[in-house]
Design an enzyme around this catalytic site. Structure first.
Site, PDB file in Angstrom:
ATOM      1  N   GLU A 165      -3.034   4.278   0.809  1.00 14.72           N
ATOM      2  CA  GLU A 165      -3.494   4.848   2.092  1.00 14.72           C
ATOM      3  C   GLU A 165      -5.008   4.741   2.285  1.00 14.72           C
ATOM      4  O   GLU A 165      -5.591   5.411   3.122  1.00 14.72           O
ATOM      5  CB  GLU A 165      -3.041   6.321   2.195  1.00 14.72           C
ATOM      6  CG  GLU A 165      -1.802   6.549   3.047  1.00 14.72           C
ATOM      7  CD  GLU A 165      -0.515   5.930   2.522  1.00 14.72           C
ATOM      8  OE1 GLU A 165      -0.434   5.513   1.338  1.00 14.72           O
ATOM      9  OE2 GLU A 165       0.434   5.822   3.301  1.00 14.72           O
ATOM     10  N   TYR A 167      -7.363   5.603   0.090  1.00 13.77           N
ATOM     11  CA  TYR A 167      -8.153   6.609  -0.632  1.00 13.77           C
ATOM     12  C   TYR A 167      -8.896   5.954  -1.806  1.00 13.77           C
ATOM     13  O   TYR A 167      -8.823   4.744  -2.027  1.00 13.77           O
ATOM     14  CB  TYR A 167      -7.240   7.756  -1.099  1.00 13.77           C
ATOM     15  CG  TYR A 167      -6.784   8.657   0.041  1.00 13.77           C
ATOM     16  CD1 TYR A 167      -7.704   9.415   0.763  1.00 13.77           C
ATOM     17  CD2 TYR A 167      -5.448   8.751   0.396  1.00 13.77           C
ATOM     18  CE1 TYR A 167      -7.299  10.250   1.809  1.00 13.77           C
ATOM     19  CE2 TYR A 167      -5.033   9.580   1.433  1.00 13.77           C
ATOM     20  CZ  TYR A 167      -5.960  10.324   2.138  1.00 13.77           C
ATOM     21  OH  TYR A 167      -5.558  11.140   3.174  1.00 13.77           O
ATOM     22  N   ARG A 215       1.175   6.064  -6.589  1.00 10.93           N
ATOM     23  CA  ARG A 215       1.432   5.658  -5.186  1.00 10.93           C
ATOM     24  C   ARG A 215       0.602   4.411  -4.923  1.00 10.93           C
ATOM     25  O   ARG A 215      -0.633   4.450  -4.934  1.00 10.93           O
ATOM     26  CB  ARG A 215       1.051   6.818  -4.269  1.00 10.93           C
ATOM     27  CG  ARG A 215       1.304   6.567  -2.822  1.00 10.93           C
ATOM     28  CD  ARG A 215       2.508   7.338  -2.302  1.00 10.93           C
ATOM     29  NE  ARG A 215       2.597   7.171  -0.859  1.00 10.93           N
ATOM     30  CZ  ARG A 215       2.276   8.114   0.012  1.00 10.93           C
ATOM     31  NH1 ARG A 215       1.876   9.301  -0.410  1.00 10.93           N
ATOM     32  NH2 ARG A 215       2.372   7.893   1.303  1.00 10.93           N
ATOM     33  N   HIS A 253      -5.377   4.670   6.183  1.00  9.48           N
ATOM     34  CA  HIS A 253      -5.512   5.577   7.322  1.00  9.48           C
ATOM     35  C   HIS A 253      -6.328   4.961   8.455  1.00  9.48           C
ATOM     36  O   HIS A 253      -6.179   5.339   9.608  1.00  9.48           O
ATOM     37  CB  HIS A 253      -6.145   6.899   6.887  1.00  9.48           C
ATOM     38  CG  HIS A 253      -5.187   7.782   6.132  1.00  9.48           C
ATOM     39  ND1 HIS A 253      -3.861   7.906   6.483  1.00  9.48           N
ATOM     40  CD2 HIS A 253      -5.347   8.564   5.044  1.00  9.48           C
ATOM     41  CE1 HIS A 253      -3.264   8.730   5.645  1.00  9.48           C
ATOM     42  NE2 HIS A 253      -4.139   9.142   4.765  1.00  9.48           N
ATOM     43  N   GLN A 340       3.516  16.235  16.133  1.00  5.94           N
ATOM     44  CA  GLN A 340       2.863  17.232  16.980  1.00  5.94           C
ATOM     45  C   GLN A 340       2.537  18.549  16.275  1.00  5.94           C
ATOM     46  O   GLN A 340       1.518  19.155  16.570  1.00  5.94           O
ATOM     47  CB  GLN A 340       3.731  17.511  18.213  1.00  5.94           C
ATOM     48  CG  GLN A 340       3.510  16.491  19.319  1.00  5.94           C
ATOM     49  CD  GLN A 340       4.451  16.704  20.478  1.00  5.94           C
ATOM     50  OE1 GLN A 340       5.391  15.961  20.668  1.00  5.94           O
ATOM     51  NE2 GLN A 340       4.212  17.729  21.252  1.00  5.94           N
TER      52      GLN A 340
END
Ligand code: NAP
Ligand code: SF4
Length: 674
Positions: A165, A167, A215, A253, A340
């Site tokens: 992601e 990181y 991951r 991201h 949401q």
């Protein structure tokens, strides 16, 4: 015989055994930062009771500089370890297993203290990271290994080392963020040194009988991302360094390709994980947009992975696995991937919960208790607010009758579900229908209720919703003018050129509905081409060299608003950019700061300034009104004076900024309190 033989099969890791192939993926809920450890423990224990094989916590910082934001939770003191012990004890007592994620954010940390392989600012944070020297790198590795040892001390069954992601660990792997020329940069062997060393040191710190998940970013979706050969090389090295399981990460991201939003096709990236199957001998987990046991089972049956990770589906329904196992899959509250109430909350500094299940993260705050005494309750309106109130009240033992003048339940959700990319709303409507039946709510559809019909009930809930606002534009009675209801529900034919008045959530929905002939969400290949996703074995990072290839728009569309601000600015924090990008790809013209002057048979006249010279004609075969809504309160008003037990919820209560999140939340809370 179960319908899910692959999903419910145990997984033997040698020193321990997982009871099924379902991982609850890591989510940052914000609960740890509340300091209310009973609440944290109950969140995880509820999911352990629901039968999930293994859970991963939200990311815990290994040190201050690696925290996602200043003050991010981590295991820094004996008290922290004791707090986490509350969680692990409660999970184990509930028969579950839990691993702690160690998350070092690197340059993604929202802090001036952030550190990274190179001093390159990320596009999603205002801070330029400090480039680490040799001693600084050693400190990060050592802190991550120490965090793993403390996780063991706190009673966790394992750790997940967050290496994807975009990181910190991921930042070392690619030249996009690693410009070093020492032994931590340059060749791939050097760039992967840090992640591999982290896993080696973590394993050394925790011993052999402890789960270590790594991951791994299988498709970075950023320029200069990893090649597939590099991914496989890293996977081998991670296995050799001592990982027990490899989990899949999809996209950084900062990637400009959606990876988890509702418009992403289900299981859209399992083909990427499948490429790693057979390349390593430890189990491989796949993830992203898997939200039903049927899809998860198929993914495993197709050999895409050994195990499936689902995160948000466990906010929507903690009993996902238990319901799948005992033949109640239709009762699983579906995660509609809307973000949401979960990610949008996280990014606004609020505690996560779930649009579909407001009890998520509120297990201790909003208990659903048996009703004493049981009452007779009438609920008028079977939209999300009324349905939620009815189902919650009925679950508690009340005798509930639910009325709607329509012939089906769902209210406005039935309009959302026809919008391309919002197909998941259909599953939500189906779930509501299932729950109405299974909780014993008496359903009276196609029934127009009058205030006088409601006299005999102990409580009356008015959830009559909204109706379109009249924008009062001269000429709006012209036959070429339609409302969003005509288009989304009435199936009104629409011409090739369209002007849309109002650019809120519904204006955007209508624009997407009219721009697409076919929904790419229903066609994985079309979706991958639309967003420019390629096989990482062919294109570095999985970015198609020739970029996105959206299908041509079905119509020429102009979207308008009066506010002089960027259109779509108030859409969801984590999804608004996807809607704007989708419409931009379809050539939708977006104009803000207009005054509507008049509508006629050939289109719309607007002023884009204050003088007559600023007048502009927008030629359009149809003008569609999406100018917001007002409350439908006729029954509420008629009842108000004569009945003190009337509760008005959802759009009938307040129409402005109404969405399904507020409607369901209000309905559940009322149902829990009656
Ligand atoms: P909305 O978000 O309140 O938007 C109403 C739109 O109409 C605005 O663009 C507003 O812009 C315009 N408008 C308001 N009064 C007007 C008037 N008198 N004349 C002309 N234009 C006027 O309402 P909505 O689009 O109907 O959506 C309803 C709710 O559902 C919202 O809360 C929305 O967030 C939610 N929803 C969300 C999504 C989602 O993707 N998350 C999708 C659909 C709906 P100006 O005032 O600037 O002209
Ligand atoms: Fe899924 Fe939406 Fe609930 Fe998040 S808020 S868990 S995306 S349904």
């Amino acid at each position: 015989m179960t319908d899910y033989p692959h999903l419910l099969a145990p997984l033997d890791l040698g020193f321990t055994r997982l009871k099924n192939r379902v991982l609850m993926g890591s989510m940052h809920t914000g609960l740890e930062e509340t300091g209310n450890w009973n609440r944290v423990a109950e969140f995880y224990a509820t999911r352990a009771r629901g039968g999930v094989g293994l859970m991963v916590t939200g990311g815990m910082a290994p040190n201050r500089e690696g925290g996602v934001f200043p003050g991010a939770a981590g295991l820094f003191s004996a008290q922290d370890i004791a707090n986490h012990r509350t969680v692990t004890d409660r999970v184990h007592a509930a028969g579950g297993k839990i691993a702690m994620q160690i998350l070092h954010a690197g340059r993604y940390a929202y802090s001036p203290e952030c550190v990274a392989p190179s001093a390159i600012k990320s596009p999603i944070s205002p801070f330029v990271p400090k480039e680490l020297d040799e001693a600084g790198i050693e400190k990060q590795i050592s802190d991550i290994a120490t965090a793993a040892a403390r996780a063991r001390e706190a009673g966790y069954d394992g750790v997940e080392v967050m290496g994807s992601e975009g990181y910190f660990l991921n930042q070392f792997l690619v030249t996009h963020t690693n410009k070093r020329t020492d032994r931590w940069g340059g060749s791939y062997e050097n760039r992967m040194r840090l992640p591999v060393e982290v896993v080696r040191r973590v394993r050394a710190a925790v011993g052999d009988d402890f789960i270590v998940i790594y991951r791994l970013s299988m498709i970075d979706l950023v320029p200069d991302g990893s090649t597939w050969d590099e991914v496989v090389t890293l996977a081998h090295a991670i296995e050799k360094a001592g990982a027990s399981i490899i989990n899949t990460g999809i996209g950084w991201h900062e990637a400009r390709i959606p990876t988890i939003a509702t418009s992403v096709p289900r299981a859209a990236f399992t083909w990427v994980t499948k490429k790693l199957m057979g390349q390593v001998s430890i189990p491989v987990i796949t993830s992203n947009r898997i939200n039903t046991p049927q899809v998860a089972e198929q993914v495993l049956a197709d050999g895409c992975a050994d195990m499936v990770s689902m995160a948000r589906p466990f906010l929507a329904d903690p009993d996902f696995v238990a319901k799948a196992a005992d033949g109640r899959a239709a009762q699983i509250a579906p995660c509609i991937a809307c973000n949401q109430a979960c990610l949008d909350h996280t990014f606004s500094g609020k505690i996560s919960t779930c649009l579909v299940n407001p009890l998520a993260c509120y297990e201790t705050e909003l208990p659903i208790t048996p009703a004493t005494p049981a009452k007779t309750i009438a609920v008028v309106g079977a939209g999300p607010a009324g349905l939620s109130a009815a189902i919650t009240a009925a679950r508690r033992g009340h005798k509930v009758t639910l009325f709607d003048r329509a012939e089906c339940v769902g209210g406005q959700l039935n309009m959302a579900k026809v919008v391309p990319g919002k197909e998941e709303f259909a599953g939500l409507v189906d779930w509501f229908a299932t729950m109405v039946e299974s909780t014993g709510v008496a359903l009276r559809l196609a029934t127009e209720v009058q205030a006088g019909d409601l006299d005999g009930y102990d409580e009356v809930v008015v959830a009559t919703g909204v109706r379109p606002r009249d924008p009062g534009i001269p000429g709006q009675d012209s036959p070429n003018v339609l409302s969003y209801v005509d288009v989304l529900q009435g199936g009104a034919p629409v011409g090739d050129t369209v002007a849309i008045v109002g650019a809120g959530g519904i204006g955007f929905d209508v624009a997407e509905f009219l721009a697409e002939d076919h929904s790419p969400t229903e066609d994985l290949q079309a979706w991958l081409e639309e967003w420019g996703v390629a096989d990482p074995a062919q294109a570095r990072g999985g970015l198609a060299p020739d970029g996105p290839h959206p299908a041509p728009p079905a119509r020429q569309i102009t979207l308008l608003q009066r506010k002089a601000e960027k259109l779509g600015r108030r859409l969801g924090k984590t999804t608004g950019w996807i809607h704007r990008a989708t419409l931009a790809m379809k050539g939708v013209k977006m104009i803000g700061g207009v005054t509507y002057e008049k509508i006629d048979e050939t289109g719309l006249t607007v002023l884009r300034g204050n003088s007559p010279e600023d007048r502009e004609r927008i030629m359009a075969q149809n003008v569609i009104l999406c100018a917001g809504q007002v409350s439908e309160r006729s029954i509420a008003d008629a009842l108000g004076a004569k009945n003190g037990k009337v509760h008005v919820i959802g759009g009938a209560d307040v129409a402005g900024e109404l969405d399904a999140k507020r409607a369901i939340n209000q309905g559940v809370r009322l149902g829990a309190s009656l």
